[in-house]
Design an enzyme around this catalytic site. Structure first.
Site, PDB file in Angstrom:
ATOM      1  N   ASP A 200     -42.589  19.868 -63.093  1.00 13.23           N
ATOM      2  CA  ASP A 200     -41.987  20.892 -63.941  1.00 13.23           C
ATOM      3  C   ASP A 200     -41.453  21.980 -63.019  1.00 13.23           C
ATOM      4  O   ASP A 200     -42.130  22.366 -62.069  1.00 13.23           O
ATOM      5  CB  ASP A 200     -43.056  21.470 -64.891  1.00 13.23           C
ATOM      6  CG  ASP A 200     -42.434  22.409 -65.919  1.00 13.23           C
ATOM      7  OD1 ASP A 200     -41.243  22.213 -66.257  1.00 13.23           O
ATOM      8  OD2 ASP A 200     -43.125  23.338 -66.370  1.00 13.23           O
ATOM      9  N   GLU A 284     -37.496  17.164 -65.346  1.00 19.75           N
ATOM     10  CA  GLU A 284     -36.710  17.399 -66.556  1.00 19.75           C
ATOM     11  C   GLU A 284     -35.226  17.209 -66.292  1.00 19.75           C
ATOM     12  O   GLU A 284     -34.727  17.473 -65.193  1.00 19.75           O
ATOM     13  CB  GLU A 284     -36.988  18.788 -67.108  1.00 19.75           C
ATOM     14  CG  GLU A 284     -36.580  19.921 -66.202  1.00 19.75           C
ATOM     15  CD  GLU A 284     -36.844  21.274 -66.849  1.00 19.75           C
ATOM     16  OE1 GLU A 284     -37.968  21.773 -66.704  1.00 19.75           O
ATOM     17  OE2 GLU A 284     -35.952  21.804 -67.516  1.00 19.75           O
ATOM     18  N   CYS A 335     -49.008  19.333 -76.747  1.00 20.87           N
ATOM     19  CA  CYS A 335     -50.290  19.070 -76.107  1.00 20.87           C
ATOM     20  C   CYS A 335     -50.225  17.707 -75.409  1.00 20.87           C
ATOM     21  O   CYS A 335     -49.829  16.711 -76.015  1.00 20.87           O
ATOM     22  CB  CYS A 335     -51.401  19.062 -77.157  1.00 20.87           C
ATOM     23  SG  CYS A 335     -52.967  18.471 -76.516  1.00 20.87           S
ATOM     24  N   CYS A 354     -54.576  23.800 -77.200  1.00 21.14           N
ATOM     25  CA  CYS A 354     -54.067  23.067 -78.356  1.00 21.14           C
ATOM     26  C   CYS A 354     -54.796  23.510 -79.627  1.00 21.14           C
ATOM     27  O   CYS A 354     -56.032  23.544 -79.665  1.00 21.14           O
ATOM     28  CB  CYS A 354     -54.265  21.572 -78.138  1.00 21.14           C
ATOM     29  SG  CYS A 354     -53.710  20.584 -79.528  1.00 21.14           S
ATOM     30  N   CYS A 357     -56.511  19.848 -81.076  1.00 22.26           N
ATOM     31  CA  CYS A 357     -57.651  19.176 -80.433  1.00 22.26           C
ATOM     32  C   CYS A 357     -58.433  20.076 -79.493  1.00 22.26           C
ATOM     33  O   CYS A 357     -59.459  19.677 -78.945  1.00 22.26           O
ATOM     34  CB  CYS A 357     -57.199  17.918 -79.700  1.00 22.26           C
ATOM     35  SG  CYS A 357     -56.355  18.261 -78.150  1.00 22.26           S
ATOM     36  N   ASP A 364     -48.218  25.242 -67.336  1.00 24.51           N
ATOM     37  CA  ASP A 364     -47.208  24.533 -66.542  1.00 24.51           C
ATOM     38  C   ASP A 364     -47.661  23.115 -66.204  1.00 24.51           C
ATOM     39  O   ASP A 364     -46.855  22.183 -66.180  1.00 24.51           O
ATOM     40  CB  ASP A 364     -46.916  25.305 -65.254  1.00 24.51           C
ATOM     41  CG  ASP A 364     -46.245  26.640 -65.538  1.00 24.51           C
ATOM     42  OD1 ASP A 364     -45.375  26.680 -66.435  1.00 24.51           O
ATOM     43  OD2 ASP A 364     -46.610  27.641 -64.882  1.00 24.51           O
TER      44      ASP A 364
HETATM   45 ZN   LIG Z   1     -54.068  18.547 -78.615  1.00 21.02          ZN
END
Ligand SMILES: [Zn+2]
Length: 390
Positions: A200, A284, A335, A354, A357, A364
């Site tokens: 990233d 990306e 996530c 998240c 979860c 990052d």
């Molecule tokens: Zn999650």
């Protein structure tokens, strides 16, 4: 070029004598004149007759040109031919940009002396004799190279040339002359490592990997930029046309060159490390991310990322590694464990938790894992190593 070879360039400093310098400068001047005349001829032909000239059309006229303007006889024939090939490339790049719908397509421009700094010998190797031609051949025990119509010019081979030389470019850079060889070298495929990585890119950090590695923005570049600002102020204070101004301009150009070299060095080292350690590298796709995020800082950083990715692709290709550009949309809000996408997942600039979860991680690194996950969907959401695909 066969599949087992790749192209590399080697750059060496030249130390021409005064008369050789004059001849090199004169070749630059003549090739630039030819480029501009060729551009004008193409524009004319199109405007008057709607005809598009090719490099080949223009090369056919060279003999007549030499008759009319004997000074062009002082330039090696291949060098003159190459000028039209360059013009062809400029046109092709222009049409490509138009086709892509670029806002500023930038029609090929006339070249000023500042924007014309090289010429090229397109054939260094005679395949049937399996030996050098007279272009770029090392002579005098490797202390000089032969440059047709210029002479045997002193050179410093600071490292050995590898592979089979294809072409030789003579470049003027901040008052110094260089010989740039393009060589065909055998591809050196690296042994498989069984590892894949997602990268990233950011503005705070230059890059963050899915392995949790943070690569800093090169600090020395900032120092060089500071120096550059001081030098630019000095330059603008000095009177135009004066000797002191000319020297200040040279200083600025030298600093620019230093920045360019440092940036290249940084990019090559990072790319080398990634390619050495991983079979597959995902990053990306900047073409897509540009449509999504477009603030100024990002636009500027973009330039160095895209040149980094280019270096990375080149290295990966010669090492037999795979580089994949993926659609980066929502990679920062998704996530990497459960795939849930939500703005609320991003607790802060650096923290990711998240809401579904509860997976918590540096934001990052989470994004980098998602990037890897998109390149290799079979991998466990970027967590497991998807070596089977490589
Ligand atoms: Zn999650």
């Amino acid at each position: 070029m066969s599949e087992n070879t790749t192209v590399r360039t080697f750059r060496f400093r030249l130390y021409p004598t005064k008369p050789q310098q004059a001849a090199l400068s004169e070749t630059l001047r003549l090739t630039r004149t030819l480029y501009n005349a060729g551009l004008e001829q193409r524009r004319e032909a199109y405007r008057k007759y709607g005809k598009t000239l090719s490099a080949y059309d223009q090369q056919k006229e060279l003999a007549a040109l030499k008759e009319a303007c004997p000074e062009f006889g002082s330039v090696y024939a291949h060098v003159l031919q190459d000028v039209f090939d360059r013009l062809d490339k400029a046109y092709k790049a222009f049409f490509h940009r138009v086709k892509r719908g670029a806002k500023q397509a930038g029609f090929p421009r006339f070249k000023s002396a500042q924007r014309w700094s090289s010429f090229k010998f397109k054939q260094c190797w005679n395949n049937s004799k399996n030996d050098w031609t007279t272009c770029g051949r090392p002579v005098d025990g490797g202390r000089r190279i032969s440059i047709p119509k210029i002479g045997n010019v002193k050179v410093k081979f600071h490292r050995p040339l590898e592979g089979k030389p294809k072409s030789l470019q003579i470049v003027l850079d901040c008052g110094q002359w260089f010989a740039v060889y393009t060589c065909e070298v055998p591809r050196q495929t690296l042994p498989a490592t069984g590892s894949a990585v997602g990268v990233d890119v950011g503005t705070t950090w230059f890059a963050i990997t899915s392995d949790g590695e943070f690569v800093e923005n090169p600090r020395h570049l900032e120092r060089a930029f500071k120096k550059l600002r001081v030098q630019q102020r000095t330059m603008s204070r000095r009177k135009k046309g004066g000797n002191r101004r000319r020297k200040a301009v040279q200083q600025v150009a030298k600093t620019y060159r230093k920045i360019r070299r440092q940036r290249q060095d940084f990019q090559h080292k990072l790319a080398h490390k990634l390619v050495k350690e991983h079979d597959l590298i995902a990053h990306e796709d900047l073409k897509v991310s540009n449509m999504v995020r477009s603030n100024l800082a990002r636009r500027i950083a973009d330039v160095s990322w895209s040149s980094f990715f280019e270096v990375l692709r080149g290295k990966a290709e010669s090492a037999g590694r795979v580089v994949i550009a993926v659609d980066p949309r929502h990679t920062s809000q998704m996530c990497c464990k459960c795939g849930h996408i939500c703005r609320g997942n991003r607790v802060s600039q650096s923290r990711f938790v998240c809401v579904q979860c509860g997976h918590a991680e540096n934001a990052d690194v989470n994004a980098a894992k998602n990037i890897l996950g998109r390149a290799v969907p079979s991998g466990v959401n970027g967590e497991g190593l998807p070596c089977a695909v490589v």
